[in-house]
Design a protein around this motif. Structure first.
Motif, PDB file in Angstrom:
ATOM      1  N   ALA A  58     -35.317 -29.877 -30.515  1.00  0.00           N
ATOM      2  CA  ALA A  58     -35.453 -28.757 -29.573  1.00  0.00           C
ATOM      3  C   ALA A  58     -34.977 -29.201 -28.200  1.00  0.00           C
ATOM      4  O   ALA A  58     -34.638 -30.375 -27.993  1.00  0.00           O
ATOM      5  CB  ALA A  58     -36.919 -28.315 -29.513  1.00  0.00           C
ATOM      6  N   THR A  59     -34.952 -28.258 -27.269  1.00  0.00           N
ATOM      7  CA  THR A  59     -34.647 -28.609 -25.882  1.00  0.00           C
ATOM      8  C   THR A  59     -35.547 -29.749 -25.428  1.00  0.00           C
ATOM      9  O   THR A  59     -35.123 -30.648 -24.692  1.00  0.00           O
ATOM     10  CB  THR A  59     -34.863 -27.386 -24.971  1.00  0.00           C
ATOM     11  OG1 THR A  59     -34.161 -26.264 -25.504  1.00  0.00           O
ATOM     12  CG2 THR A  59     -34.391 -27.669 -23.559  1.00  0.00           C
ATOM     13  N   SER A  69     -36.447 -32.216 -26.968  1.00  0.00           N
ATOM     14  CA  SER A  69     -36.006 -33.523 -27.450  1.00  0.00           C
ATOM     15  C   SER A  69     -35.323 -34.309 -26.340  1.00  0.00           C
ATOM     16  O   SER A  69     -35.245 -35.545 -26.402  1.00  0.00           O
ATOM     17  CB  SER A  69     -35.013 -33.360 -28.610  1.00  0.00           C
ATOM     18  OG  SER A  69     -35.576 -32.628 -29.677  1.00  0.00           O
ATOM     19  N   ARG A  73     -35.667 -33.143 -22.755  1.00  0.00           N
ATOM     20  CA  ARG A  73     -36.240 -32.882 -21.431  1.00  0.00           C
ATOM     21  C   ARG A  73     -37.719 -32.540 -21.559  1.00  0.00           C
ATOM     22  O   ARG A  73     -38.087 -31.617 -22.280  1.00  0.00           O
ATOM     23  CB  ARG A  73     -35.483 -31.725 -20.760  1.00  0.00           C
ATOM     24  CG  ARG A  73     -35.964 -31.406 -19.367  1.00  0.00           C
ATOM     25  CD  ARG A  73     -35.085 -30.357 -18.695  1.00  0.00           C
ATOM     26  NE  ARG A  73     -35.167 -29.043 -19.309  1.00  0.00           N
ATOM     27  CZ  ARG A  73     -34.160 -28.435 -19.919  1.00  0.00           C
ATOM     28  NH1 ARG A  73     -32.988 -29.037 -20.036  1.00  0.00           N
ATOM     29  NH2 ARG A  73     -34.307 -27.235 -20.441  1.00  0.00           N
ATOM     30  N   ILE A  88     -30.392 -30.379 -32.207  1.00  0.00           N
ATOM     31  CA  ILE A  88     -31.146 -29.877 -31.054  1.00  0.00           C
ATOM     32  C   ILE A  88     -30.965 -28.363 -30.975  1.00  0.00           C
ATOM     33  O   ILE A  88     -29.849 -27.871 -30.774  1.00  0.00           O
ATOM     34  CB  ILE A  88     -30.666 -30.529 -29.750  1.00  0.00           C
ATOM     35  CG1 ILE A  88     -30.915 -32.041 -29.797  1.00  0.00           C
ATOM     36  CG2 ILE A  88     -31.361 -29.906 -28.544  1.00  0.00           C
ATOM     37  CD1 ILE A  88     -30.249 -32.797 -28.682  1.00  0.00           C
ATOM     38  N   ASP A  96     -31.366 -25.554 -28.791  1.00  0.00           N
ATOM     39  CA  ASP A  96     -31.546 -25.340 -27.354  1.00  0.00           C
ATOM     40  C   ASP A  96     -31.633 -23.843 -27.064  1.00  0.00           C
ATOM     41  O   ASP A  96     -30.683 -23.220 -26.591  1.00  0.00           O
ATOM     42  CB  ASP A  96     -30.384 -25.975 -26.586  1.00  0.00           C
ATOM     43  CG  ASP A  96     -30.592 -25.932 -25.083  1.00  0.00           C
ATOM     44  OD1 ASP A  96     -31.740 -25.742 -24.635  1.00  0.00           O
ATOM     45  OD2 ASP A  96     -29.589 -26.079 -24.348  1.00  0.00           O
ATOM     46  N   GLY A  97     -32.782 -23.265 -27.349  1.00  0.00           N
ATOM     47  CA  GLY A  97     -32.987 -21.836 -27.126  1.00  0.00           C
ATOM     48  C   GLY A  97     -33.980 -21.302 -28.147  1.00  0.00           C
ATOM     49  O   GLY A  97     -34.528 -22.050 -28.966  1.00  0.00           O
ATOM     50  N   ASP A 100     -25.959 -30.262 -30.930  1.00  0.00           N
ATOM     51  CA  ASP A 100     -26.773 -29.331 -30.155  1.00  0.00           C
ATOM     52  C   ASP A 100     -26.222 -27.926 -30.307  1.00  0.00           C
ATOM     53  O   ASP A 100     -25.020 -27.699 -30.289  1.00  0.00           O
ATOM     54  CB  ASP A 100     -26.874 -29.736 -28.681  1.00  0.00           C
ATOM     55  CG  ASP A 100     -25.521 -29.888 -27.999  1.00  0.00           C
ATOM     56  OD1 ASP A 100     -24.517 -30.100 -28.691  1.00  0.00           O
ATOM     57  OD2 ASP A 100     -25.473 -29.798 -26.756  1.00  0.00           O
ATOM     58  N   ARG A 152     -26.768 -23.722 -29.196  1.00  0.00           N
ATOM     59  CA  ARG A 152     -27.365 -22.773 -28.244  1.00  0.00           C
ATOM     60  C   ARG A 152     -26.520 -21.517 -28.199  1.00  0.00           C
ATOM     61  O   ARG A 152     -25.320 -21.558 -28.522  1.00  0.00           O
ATOM     62  CB  ARG A 152     -27.470 -23.386 -26.843  1.00  0.00           C
ATOM     63  CG  ARG A 152     -26.132 -23.714 -26.205  1.00  0.00           C
ATOM     64  CD  ARG A 152     -26.283 -24.394 -24.859  1.00  0.00           C
ATOM     65  NE  ARG A 152     -26.988 -25.660 -24.958  1.00  0.00           N
ATOM     66  CZ  ARG A 152     -26.388 -26.819 -25.268  1.00  0.00           C
ATOM     67  NH1 ARG A 152     -25.088 -26.854 -25.528  1.00  0.00           N
ATOM     68  NH2 ARG A 152     -27.079 -27.937 -25.337  1.00  0.00           N
ATOM     69  N   GLU A 180     -26.745 -19.151 -22.979  1.00  0.00           N
ATOM     70  CA  GLU A 180     -27.845 -20.050 -22.579  1.00  0.00           C
ATOM     71  C   GLU A 180     -27.388 -21.038 -21.521  1.00  0.00           C
ATOM     72  O   GLU A 180     -26.348 -21.675 -21.664  1.00  0.00           O
ATOM     73  CB  GLU A 180     -28.380 -20.802 -23.811  1.00  0.00           C
ATOM     74  CG  GLU A 180     -29.572 -21.665 -23.543  1.00  0.00           C
ATOM     75  CD  GLU A 180     -30.865 -20.891 -23.463  1.00  0.00           C
ATOM     76  OE1 GLU A 180     -31.833 -21.415 -22.886  1.00  0.00           O
ATOM     77  OE2 GLU A 180     -30.912 -19.753 -23.994  1.00  0.00           O
ATOM     78  N   PHE A 228     -27.409 -24.549 -19.587  1.00  0.00           N
ATOM     79  CA  PHE A 228     -27.742 -25.932 -19.967  1.00  0.00           C
ATOM     80  C   PHE A 228     -27.050 -26.907 -19.035  1.00  0.00           C
ATOM     81  O   PHE A 228     -26.232 -26.519 -18.224  1.00  0.00           O
ATOM     82  CB  PHE A 228     -27.354 -26.211 -21.426  1.00  0.00           C
ATOM     83  CG  PHE A 228     -25.864 -26.194 -21.703  1.00  0.00           C
ATOM     84  CD1 PHE A 228     -25.153 -27.362 -21.839  1.00  0.00           C
ATOM     85  CD2 PHE A 228     -25.180 -24.981 -21.861  1.00  0.00           C
ATOM     86  CE1 PHE A 228     -23.796 -27.356 -22.121  1.00  0.00           C
ATOM     87  CE2 PHE A 228     -23.831 -24.965 -22.135  1.00  0.00           C
ATOM     88  CZ  PHE A 228     -23.132 -26.157 -22.258  1.00  0.00           C
TER      89      PHE A 228
END
Length: 234
Positions: free
Chosen positions: A136-137, A139, A141, A178, A180-181, A226, A228, A232, A234
């Motif tokens: 996930a995001t 991972s 941050r 990842i 990311d969203g 990754d 997204r 999104e 990033f």
């Protein structure tokens, strides 16, 4: 015999899409989570050979028992294992309870460690197999109020890197994806009625990328991907 895919943390979003994708490609699919009713609901939506196995992925004895049943049903040669489990409470560090923090780490990281060990014997014997971890995001941050998630997801990413470096030369493809969203599901549609569907990740599109990772030739393997939506940030 059909090839076998095991999906841990199978829910109505990405888990369902992954099960559908691998079943559509002719794989026998085992789906695992704590909620048997949810698993049965997923099974009804899929054409192909699919079986449900209720187990808490953070409990080693229960997960071993589930895998023994999977081996009995489909054989010990697991071709693909996808670790898609995870949960957490979004809460500030002063309010987050120790039990909730530990539970999130167990779900997001420990279960990935336990389940990997359970499929590796057959993969190493055959010198082939794919293990994919859903990240996930978090991972990458540790955002405010997300410590419960970030610690587990950081750990899962580290686990994937370590296993990949250890077992890649032995024929086992380990990858970390990842997300990311937010993944589109019915709950989000109801919660955000004015939000554009394109601002969510499509679970079917994610599942296609997992499938492509599994198909990759050993001369060009992905360790980390990754994903997204195009809108999104990033």
């Amino acid at each position: 015999m059909n090839k076998v895919a095991v999906i841990l943390g199978a829910g109505p979003g990405l888990g369902l899409a992954l099960a559908k994708k691998f079943a559509s490609e002719g794989y026998s699919v085992a789906i695992v989570s704590r909620n048997k009713e949810r698993l049965l609901s997923i099974k009804k939506q899929i054409d192909g050979e699919i079986e449900v196995f209720a187990a808490d992925v953070t409990k080693e004895t229960k997960l071993k028992s589930a895998f023994e049943k999977i081996f009995k049903k489909f054989g010990k040669n697991i071709d693909v294992m996808i670790y898609n489990a995870g949960q957490f409470k979004m809460q500030g560090i002063q309010k987050l309870k120790t039990d909730d923090f530990v539970s999130a780490w167990e779900s997001n990281c420990l279960g990935g460690f336990i389940s990997s060990k359970l499929v590796l014997a057959s993969m190493l014997r055959r010198k082939k197999g794919t293990i994919i971890f859903t990240g996930a995001t978090a991972s990458l941050r540790g955002s405010a109020n997300f410590s419960g998630l970030a610690v587990g997801k950081f750990g899962l990413r580290a686990l994937s890197q370590s296993i990949a470096r250890e077992l890649g030369p032995k024929g086992i493809h380990v990858a970390h994806v990842i997300i990311d969203g937010q993944i589109l599901n019915q709950d989000y549609i109801k919660r955000y009625p004015d939000r554009e569907p394109g601002s969510f990740l499509s679970p079917e599109s994610i599942a296609e990328q997992y499938w492509q990772i599994h198909l990759q030739d050993p001369t060009a393997w992905t360790l980390e991907m990754d994903l997204r939506p195009s809108v999104e940030k990033f």
